[in-house]
Write an enzyme that holds these catalytic residues in place. Structure first.
Site, PDB file in Angstrom:
ATOM      1  N   CYS A 120       0.869  -1.175   0.000  1.00 59.44           N
ATOM      2  CA  CYS A 120       0.000   0.000   0.000  1.00 59.44           C
ATOM      3  C   CYS A 120       0.903   1.220   0.000  1.00 59.44           C
ATOM      4  CB  CYS A 120      -0.900  -0.003   1.236  1.00 59.44           C
ATOM      5  SG  CYS A 120      -2.249   1.196   1.110  1.00 59.44           S
ATOM      6  N   CYS A 122      -0.102   4.206   1.642  1.00 64.21           N
ATOM      7  CA  CYS A 122      -0.526   5.235   2.598  1.00 64.21           C
ATOM      8  C   CYS A 122       0.521   5.591   3.653  1.00 64.21           C
ATOM      9  CB  CYS A 122      -1.859   4.877   3.240  1.00 64.21           C
ATOM     10  SG  CYS A 122      -1.791   3.447   4.299  1.00 64.21           S
ATOM     11  N   CYS A 130      -3.951   5.991   0.044  1.00 65.47           N
ATOM     12  CA  CYS A 130      -3.410   4.680  -0.326  1.00 65.47           C
ATOM     13  C   CYS A 130      -2.922   4.633  -1.768  1.00 65.47           C
ATOM     14  CB  CYS A 130      -4.467   3.601  -0.097  1.00 65.47           C
ATOM     15  SG  CYS A 130      -5.014   3.527   1.617  1.00 65.47           S
ATOM     16  N   LYS A 201     -12.851  -4.495   2.410  1.00 58.32           N
ATOM     17  CA  LYS A 201     -12.239  -3.593   3.377  1.00 58.32           C
ATOM     18  C   LYS A 201     -13.154  -2.405   3.555  1.00 58.32           C
ATOM     19  CE  LYS A 201      -8.069  -1.059   4.425  1.00 58.32           C
ATOM     20  NZ  LYS A 201      -6.701  -0.746   4.033  1.00 58.32           N
ATOM     21  N   GLU A 239     -17.267  -7.463  -4.412  1.00 57.84           N
ATOM     22  CA  GLU A 239     -15.829  -7.184  -4.287  1.00 57.84           C
ATOM     23  C   GLU A 239     -15.029  -8.488  -4.281  1.00 57.84           C
ATOM     24  OE1 GLU A 239     -13.851  -4.661  -4.202  1.00 57.84           O
ATOM     25  OE2 GLU A 239     -15.028  -2.869  -3.737  1.00 57.84           O
ATOM     26  N   LYS A 254     -12.089  -7.195   6.539  1.00 59.01           N
ATOM     27  CA  LYS A 254     -11.458  -6.275   7.475  1.00 59.01           C
ATOM     28  C   LYS A 254     -12.358  -5.080   7.704  1.00 59.01           C
ATOM     29  CE  LYS A 254      -7.477  -3.320   7.625  1.00 59.01           C
ATOM     30  NZ  LYS A 254      -6.469  -2.700   6.840  1.00 59.01           N
ATOM     31  N   SER A 280      -6.805  -2.850  14.658  1.00 53.37           N
ATOM     32  CA  SER A 280      -6.186  -2.168  15.793  1.00 53.37           C
ATOM     33  C   SER A 280      -7.153  -1.782  16.909  1.00 53.37           C
ATOM     34  CB  SER A 280      -5.405  -0.954  15.300  1.00 53.37           C
ATOM     35  OG  SER A 280      -6.213  -0.094  14.531  1.00 53.37           O
ATOM     36  N   TYR A 319      -3.108  -8.682  16.505  1.00 52.48           N
ATOM     37  CA  TYR A 319      -2.071  -8.160  17.396  1.00 52.48           C
ATOM     38  C   TYR A 319      -2.019  -8.969  18.696  1.00 52.48           C
ATOM     39  CZ  TYR A 319      -2.664  -4.397  14.052  1.00 52.48           C
ATOM     40  OH  TYR A 319      -2.763  -3.706  12.875  1.00 52.48           O
TER      41      TYR A 319
HETATM   42  C1  PBG Z   1      -3.834   0.875   5.048  1.00 52.89           C
HETATM   43  C2  PBG Z   1      -4.076  -0.056   6.141  1.00 52.89           C
HETATM   44  C3  PBG Z   1      -4.872   0.223   7.240  1.00 52.89           C
HETATM   45  C4  PBG Z   1      -4.817  -0.903   8.055  1.00 52.89           C
HETATM   46  C5  PBG Z   1      -4.004  -1.842   7.442  1.00 52.89           C
HETATM   47  N1  PBG Z   1      -3.575  -1.300   6.250  1.00 52.89           N
HETATM   48  C6  PBG Z   1      -5.554   1.456   7.630  1.00 52.89           C
HETATM   49  C7  PBG Z   1      -6.468   2.119   6.705  1.00 52.89           C
HETATM   50  O1  PBG Z   1      -6.962   1.560   5.734  1.00 52.89           O
HETATM   51  O2  PBG Z   1      -6.711   3.274   6.986  1.00 52.89           O
HETATM   52  C8  PBG Z   1      -5.531  -1.015   9.360  1.00 52.89           C
HETATM   53  C9  PBG Z   1      -5.073  -2.063  10.253  1.00 52.89           C
HETATM   54  C10 PBG Z   1      -5.547  -1.933  11.666  1.00 52.89           C
HETATM   55  O3  PBG Z   1      -6.351  -1.054  12.023  1.00 52.89           O
HETATM   56  O4  PBG Z   1      -5.080  -2.741  12.462  1.00 52.89           O
HETATM   57  N2  PBG Z   1      -3.280   0.402   3.951  1.00 52.89           N
END
Ligand code: PBG
Length: 330
Positions: A120, A122, A130, A201, A239, A254, A280, A319
Site C-alpha cells: 500500500c 498510505c 493509499c 475492506k 468485491e 477487514k 487495531s 495483534y
Molecule cells: C492501510 C491499512 C490500514 C490498516 C491496514 N492497512 C488502515 C487504513 O486503511 O486506513 C488497518 C489495520 C488496523 O487497524 O489494524 N493500507
C-alpha cells in the site's frame, strides 16, 4: 400432550466430553502477527494507542522474530513506517525501502517464517492516501488516481517479492489491483507468490490506532471513495467475486468483529481461504478494558479468536497473536 425434554446438556458434563464434541479448534497456526518496522537504530517504541505493539528498527527486529518463532507463530505481516514521505510514496517501491530490507533480513534469520508484505502507499505518501493524488482541473476534484496508483503498487509488490516476501497483501483497494499485481508478479518471475486480497475492506473507525501507529491518517478527505460502506453486505460479495476472478489466492475481510456475517458469507460462497483482520481498535479496546481490570483478557481474547474461526475465518491477522500463542500452549 407433553413432549420429552431435549437433553442438550448431555454432551457438556465434563471437560473430556466438551473436548470430544468441540467444533472449532483454535491453534497458533491460524495466526498472522503484524509487525511495524521503522528506520533508525535502537528504536523499540511502544505505540501509545496499542499497548504491547512496537515500532522496531531493523536492529531490534531480530529478537522479535526469534520470539515470534519460539511461540510457534508461522507468519508475520510486515508494515513499513518510513522517515521519508512524498507525493508519490516513492519509499514504498525502492529496493532499499524498509519493508524490502526487513524482508531480506528476516529471510536470513528465519527462512521458514512466512513474510506477508503489506502493499500500500498510505504510510509512504505525504498526503496519507493509499494511492497517488490527482487534481482534475475540469471537475475541480482532487482524488486518488486509480490507474497511476496501480503502476506504483505493482512495482511495490514486485520489489517485495524480489526481497523474498512469501505472500503479497495489497491493502490499497484500487480497482483492478489484484489483476495488475498478479500480472506484474508473473511477468517478473513470481508466479508462485500468492496474493492475499483485502477483498472486503470497510471504511472503518476501527483503524484509528493503526493510523497513529503507521502515521498514515489521510491529511485531507477520507478513504470513503475507495473503502466500502459499513452498511453494505451484498457489495462485499461483489468485491470478493471480482478479486477471485482477477486471481486472488486468499480473501480478507477487514475489520473482523463488526463483520462476522461477511466472513461467513465469503466462506460459504467461495472456496478460497478466508482471512479475518482483527484490527487495531478491536485490539486496543480489549487492552484498555483489561488494564482497568474490567475484563479477563485471556478469556476475552480466546473467545473472540475462536468466534472468528467459527464464523468462517481460516486465518486470523491479530495483534493478540503472541499472547494467544502463549495461552494456547498452557
Ligand atoms: C492501510 C491499512 C490500514 C490498516 C491496514 N492497512 C488502515 C487504513 O486503511 O486506513 C488497518 C489495520 C488496523 O487497524 O489494524 N493500507
Amino acid at each position: 400432550m407433553s413432549f420429552p425434554i431435549v437433553r442438550n446438556r448431555r454432551l457438556r458434563g465434563t471437560a473430556a466430553l466438551r473436548n470430544l464434541v468441540r467444533e472449532t479448534q483454535l491453534t497458533v497456526h491460524d495466526f498472522i502477527y503484524p509487525l511495524f518496522v521503522t528506520e533508525g537504530t535502537g528504536v523499540r517504541e511502544q505505540i501509545g494507542s496499542m499497548p504491547g505493539v512496537f515500532h522496531l528498527s531493523m536492529d531490534q527486529l531480530e529478537a522479535e522474530i526469534r520470539e515470534v518463532q519460539a511461540l510457534g507463530i508461522q507468519a508475520i505481516l510486515l508494515f513499513g513506517v518510513p522517515d521519508h514521505k512524498d507525493d508519490l510514496g516513492s519509499e514504498a517501491y525502492g529496493n532499499h525501502s524498509i519493508v524490502q530490507r526487513a524482508t531480506r533480513a528476516i529471510k536470513e534469520w528465519a527462512p521458514e517464517l512466512l513474510v506477508v508484505a503489506d502493499t500500500c502507499l498510505c504510510q509512504y505518501t505525504s498526503h496519507g492516501h493509499c494511492g497517488v493524488i490527482k487534481h482534475d482541473e475540469r471537475s475541480n476534484r482532487t482524488e486518488v488516481d486509480n490507474d497511476l496508483s496501480l503502476e506504483l503498487l505493482v512495482q511495490t509488490a514486485v520489489s517485495q517479492a524480489e526481497a523474498g516476501a512469501d505472500i503479497i497483501a495489497p491493502s490499497n483497494m484500487m480497482d483492478g489491483y489484484v489483476q495488475a499485481i498478479r500480472a506484474g508478479l508473473d511477468e517478473a518471475g513470481f508466479s508462485h507468490v500468492p496474493i492475499m486480497a483485502y477483498s472486503v475492506k470497510y471504511a472503518s473507525a476501527f483503524y484509528g490506532p493503526f493510523r497513529d501507529a503507521a502515521h498514515s491518517a489521510p491529511q485531507f478527505g477520507d478513504r470513503k471513495t475507495y473503502q466500502m460502506d459499513p452498511a453494505n453486505g451484498r457489495e462485499a460479495l461483489r468485491e470478493a467475486e471480482s478479486d477471485v476472478r482477477e486471481g486472488a489466492d486468499l480473501l480478507m475481510v477487514k475489520p473482523a468483529l463488526a463483520y462476522m456475517d461477511i466472513i461467513r458469507q465469503l466462506k460459504d460462497q467461495f472456496d478460497l481461504p478466508v482471512v479475518a483482520y482483527n484490527v487495531s481498535a478491536e485490539y486496543s479496546m480489549v487492552k484498555a478494558a483489561a488494564e482497568r481490570g474490567w475484563i479477563n483478557e485471556q478469556a476475552i481474547v480466546l473467545e473472540t479468536l475462536t468466534g472468528l474461526k467459527r464464523a468462517g475465518a481460516d486465518i486470523i491477522i491479530t495483534y493478540h497473536a503472541k499472547d494467544a500463542a502463549r495461552w494456547l500452549a498452557q
